[in-house]
Design a protein around this motif. Structure first.
Motif, PDB file in Angstrom:
ATOM      1  N   PRO A  94       4.238   3.267   3.726  1.00 13.99           N
ATOM      2  CA  PRO A  94       4.965   2.821   3.224  1.00 13.99           C
ATOM      3  C   PRO A  94       4.533   1.231   2.910  1.00 13.99           C
ATOM      4  O   PRO A  94       3.354   0.772   3.976  1.00 13.99           O
ATOM      5  N   PHE A 131      -2.087  -2.038   5.569  1.00 15.17           N
ATOM      6  CA  PHE A 131      -2.204  -2.674   4.717  1.00 15.17           C
ATOM      7  C   PHE A 131      -2.781  -1.613   3.401  1.00 15.17           C
ATOM      8  O   PHE A 131      -3.366  -0.539   3.766  1.00 15.17           O
ATOM      9  N   ILE A 135      -6.987   2.711  -6.668  1.00 13.60           N
ATOM     10  CA  ILE A 135      -6.025   4.244  -6.338  1.00 13.60           C
ATOM     11  C   ILE A 135      -6.985   5.790  -7.033  1.00 13.60           C
ATOM     12  O   ILE A 135      -7.290   6.641  -6.532  1.00 13.60           O
ATOM     13  N   GLU A 189       3.308 -10.157 -15.693  1.00 17.87           N
ATOM     14  CA  GLU A 189       4.386  -9.418 -14.830  1.00 17.87           C
ATOM     15  C   GLU A 189       4.872  -9.911 -13.474  1.00 17.87           C
ATOM     16  O   GLU A 189       3.588 -10.336 -12.869  1.00 17.87           O
TER      17      GLU A 189
HETATM   18  P1  NAD Z   1       1.339  -2.828  -4.812  1.00 13.76           P
HETATM   19  O1  NAD Z   1       0.523  -2.992  -5.520  1.00 13.76           O
HETATM   20  O2  NAD Z   1       1.162  -4.224  -3.771  1.00 13.76           O
HETATM   21  O3  NAD Z   1       1.572  -1.982  -3.269  1.00 13.76           O
HETATM   22  C1  NAD Z   1       1.874  -0.860  -3.154  1.00 13.76           C
HETATM   23  C2  NAD Z   1       1.631  -0.022  -1.993  1.00 13.76           C
HETATM   24  O4  NAD Z   1       0.146   0.656  -2.195  1.00 13.76           O
HETATM   25  C3  NAD Z   1       2.035  -1.052  -0.877  1.00 13.76           C
HETATM   26  O5  NAD Z   1       2.235   0.003   0.287  1.00 13.76           O
HETATM   27  C4  NAD Z   1       0.078  -1.608  -0.690  1.00 13.76           C
HETATM   28  O6  NAD Z   1      -0.143  -1.294   1.229  1.00 13.76           O
HETATM   29  C5  NAD Z   1      -0.286  -0.185  -1.231  1.00 13.76           C
HETATM   30  N1  NAD Z   1      -2.239  -0.556  -1.523  1.00 13.76           N
HETATM   31  C6  NAD Z   1      -2.367  -1.656  -2.076  1.00 13.76           C
HETATM   32  N2  NAD Z   1      -3.971  -2.197  -1.802  1.00 13.76           N
HETATM   33  C7  NAD Z   1      -3.952  -0.570  -2.121  1.00 13.76           C
HETATM   34  C8  NAD Z   1      -5.563   0.259  -2.214  1.00 13.76           C
HETATM   35  N3  NAD Z   1      -5.950  -0.255  -2.429  1.00 13.76           N
HETATM   36  N4  NAD Z   1      -5.179   1.466  -1.913  1.00 13.76           N
HETATM   37  C9  NAD Z   1      -4.425   2.174  -0.953  1.00 13.76           C
HETATM   38  N5  NAD Z   1      -2.942   1.860  -1.412  1.00 13.76           N
HETATM   39  C10 NAD Z   1      -2.964   0.220  -1.238  1.00 13.76           C
HETATM   40  O7  NAD Z   1       2.752  -2.845  -4.973  1.00 13.76           O
HETATM   41  P2  NAD Z   1       3.940  -3.936  -4.077  1.00 13.76           P
HETATM   42  O8  NAD Z   1       3.745  -5.222  -4.408  1.00 13.76           O
HETATM   43  O9  NAD Z   1       4.366  -3.154  -3.179  1.00 13.76           O
HETATM   44  O10 NAD Z   1       5.424  -3.342  -5.832  1.00 13.76           O
HETATM   45  C11 NAD Z   1       5.669  -4.393  -6.436  1.00 13.76           C
HETATM   46  C12 NAD Z   1       4.734  -3.585  -7.956  1.00 13.76           C
HETATM   47  O11 NAD Z   1       5.723  -2.342  -7.768  1.00 13.76           O
HETATM   48  C13 NAD Z   1       5.275  -4.329  -8.954  1.00 13.76           C
HETATM   49  O12 NAD Z   1       3.934  -4.025  -9.770  1.00 13.76           O
HETATM   50  C14 NAD Z   1       5.863  -3.386 -10.050  1.00 13.76           C
HETATM   51  O13 NAD Z   1       6.273  -3.397 -11.189  1.00 13.76           O
HETATM   52  C15 NAD Z   1       5.771  -2.274  -9.486  1.00 13.76           C
HETATM   53  N6  NAD Z   1       6.977  -0.639  -9.286  1.00 13.76           N
HETATM   54  C16 NAD Z   1       6.693  -0.221  -9.956  1.00 13.76           C
HETATM   55  C17 NAD Z   1       7.578   0.816  -9.813  1.00 13.76           C
HETATM   56  C18 NAD Z   1       8.162   2.138 -11.561  1.00 13.76           C
HETATM   57  O14 NAD Z   1       8.947   2.830 -11.279  1.00 13.76           O
HETATM   58  N7  NAD Z   1       7.018   1.861 -12.437  1.00 13.76           N
HETATM   59  C19 NAD Z   1       9.011   0.818  -9.584  1.00 13.76           C
HETATM   60  C20 NAD Z   1       8.821  -0.051  -7.906  1.00 13.76           C
HETATM   61  C21 NAD Z   1       7.773  -1.012  -7.971  1.00 13.76           C
END
Ligand code: NAD
Length: 484
Positions: A177, A208, A238, A388
């Motif tokens: 999460p 994280f 990823i 964004e």
């Molecule tokens: P984020 O990419 O910062 O983080 C998402 C998840 O990825 C977190 O659990 C984080 O810990 C993990 N993470 C971060 N770096 C990683 C890495 N290098 N390797 C593996 N895991 C890693 O996103 P956020 O700030 O949590 O969410 C907001 C973003 O999500 C916005 O850009 C939004 O548009 C997008 N979003 C997209 C949808 C969709 O359906 N397209 C839905 C909801 C949110």
């Protein structure tokens, strides 16, 4: 102090390393999250693998489906626990979480249980070179151990949107999460144990992204596939991790969605629709519209009407009656959004309303509040029109023709969603065919039939989720050819 523990092999696991989970409404510490290291991630993946080869892997589809129904029922039985956990973590209005996040989170288990029970595979009979025949049929088998990496904006809903179909298809999961919202994923562990889902089928590792649980999990060689929702940049990282071992990915990424309002739209409905698409969940919805194009004849009246709606939104904590706007998720995110508010002014925007921080009293003054904000007057090249922001803000620009607005809507690297407002049926269908997005709403926004395809074009994602489309990702389709 509350402890948010990892959930591995059916047990709650503490680690020596913790970080605070803070409430967005007042920045108070809700509890300590136990960060998973490599050892915990290894244990979770090993447990998921063992479950796949053990009890879970041997379970009939009928029993699996029954179990997923039981999961949904148990979430609904503990509705209030989930609701309180979600609103504490996100600060979103109770009215939103109780109508969308929790009920849809539970429904995700039933919807995909029904689909796996009812969707057939293909079958072909062929003539063979010796004059005989053969029958081919498709067999859907589980993909294996799935890494589920989630964002913070709709924590339970977006997580179960992946876990529901993954489990329905017979896979096992390790969920990571968001570090901002650890609560409901952890609570779901209790539900899994209560309804008898075998240990290892559902695991949760907290932490994280880089150099933490997210990276350890997505780089883990014994993970078969990765499903991720979050920022496009994280998706790129990823994808790099998934390249090793050629693992399958499903990505729901960022967006910079356009709203389009034609002068023949039902004006009041269009204003109400854009109020939701711009400000719901404090603008923290991937499908939200941060740029809206309004046909010139109704431009001024539309801007004036949206300003009234934005200023009427009650900003406040989740449980307060009538609240329409909660805080942003974190201090860091608030700083990012306020940075864009400043940038808009520097780039020459007319601030129609908002642009700052609302005055909050008492403990709430420590929360991550921002004002709903409307700008006009910026060129398409301005940062707040291109990038964004993920906040309660929107730039509104006028347009003259259908061709022009389609070009404007498409002039972005992203391609997630569009909302179009018009009473002209022909125009609605013409525009829907030409906008480069995964989801096009006409005279609506965020209206979801869970059987339909959900996902983004261009830099907004890879693959589709929802209905049978989720089966494409969560199963291997094997062809069995029988010579008769
Ligand atoms: P984020 O990419 O910062 O983080 C998402 C998840 O990825 C977190 O659990 C984080 O810990 C993990 N993470 C971060 N770096 C990683 C890495 N290098 N390797 C593996 N895991 C890693 O996103 P956020 O700030 O949590 O969410 C907001 C973003 O999500 C916005 O850009 C939004 O548009 C997008 N979003 C997209 C949808 C969709 O359906 N397209 C839905 C909801 C949110």
């Amino acid at each position: 102090m509350k402890q948010f523990l990892n959930f591995i092999h059916g047990e709650f696991v503490a680690t020596g390393k913790t970080f605070p989970n803070r409430a967005p409404v007042d920045n108070r510490v809700l509890g300590l999250v136990h960060e998973a290291g490599r050892a915990e991630v290894d244990a979770a993946v090993a447990s998921a693998r063992a479950a796949l080869k053990g009890d879970w892997g041997r379970l009939s589809v009928v029993k699996r489906v029954d179990m997923l129904y039981a999961v949904a029922d148990e979430i609904n039985r503990r509705f209030d626990d989930f609701l309180q956990a979600e609103i504490a973590d996100t600060g979103k209005p109770l009215s939103l979480a109780s109508h969308i996040d929790i009920p849809r989170g539970a429904a995700n288990f039933k919807v995909f249980a029904d689909i796996i029970k009812n969707v057939p595979t293909e079958s072909f009979e062929m003539v063979t070179p010796d004059g005989g025949s053969a029958i081919n049929y498709g067999l859907r088998t589980p993909l294996g151990v799935i890494a589920v990496v989630c964002p913070w904006n709709l924590p339970l809903l977006l997580m179960t949107w992946k876990v529901g179909p993954a489990l329905a298809c017979g896979n096992t999961v390790v969920v990571k999460p968001s570090e901002e919202t650890p609560a409901t994923a952890t609570l779901l562990g209790e539900v899994m144990n209560r309804v008898g889902v075998p240990p290892g089928v559902y695991n949760v590792v907290h932490g994280f992204g880089p150099a933490s649980a997210g990276e350890f999990l997505t780089r883990h060689p014994d993970v078969d596939a990765i499903t991720f929702t979050g920022e496009t940049g994280t998706g790129e990282a990823i994808m790099g991790a998934a390249a090793k071992g050629v693992r399958k990915v499903s990505f729901e990424l960022g967006g910079k969605n356009a709203g389009i309002v034609f002068d023949d739209a039902d004006f009041d409905q269009a204003v109400a629709g854009i109020t939701r698409s711009a400000f719901e969940n404090c603008g923290q919805v991937c499908l939200g519209t941060e740029r809206v194009y309004v046909q010139r004849g109704v431009f001024d009246t539309f801007v004036a009407a949206l300003k009234i709606k934005a200023e009427a939104l009650k900003v406040g904590p989740s449980e307060q009656a009538g609240v329409g706007l909660g805080p942003l998720i974190s201090a860091e995110h608030r700083d990012k959004v306020l940075g864009y508010y400043r940038k808009a002014v520097e780039e020459g925007a007319t601030v129609v309303t908002g642009g700052g921080v609302p005055a909050m009293s008492g403990a709430l003054a420590e929360g991550h509040w921002v004002q709903p904000t409307i700008w006009t007057g910026l060129p398409e090249s301005a940062a707040v029109v291109r990038e964004e922001i993920f906040g309660p803000c929107v730039h509104i620009a006028p347009f003259d023709t259908e061709e022009e607005v389609i070009a404007l809507a498409n002039a972005t690297d992203y391609g997630l969603a569009t909302t179009v407002w018009t009473q002209n049926l022909g125009r609605a269908h013409r525009v829907a065919r030409q906008v480069e997005v995964g989801i096009c709403w006409i005279n609506s926004w965020f209206l979801r039939d869970l059987r339909t395809a959900f996902g983004g074009a261009k830099a907004s994602g890879i693959g589709r989720e929802g209905g049978v489309h989720s089966l494409e990702f969560y199963t291997e389709l094997r062809n069995v050819c029988v010579k008769l």
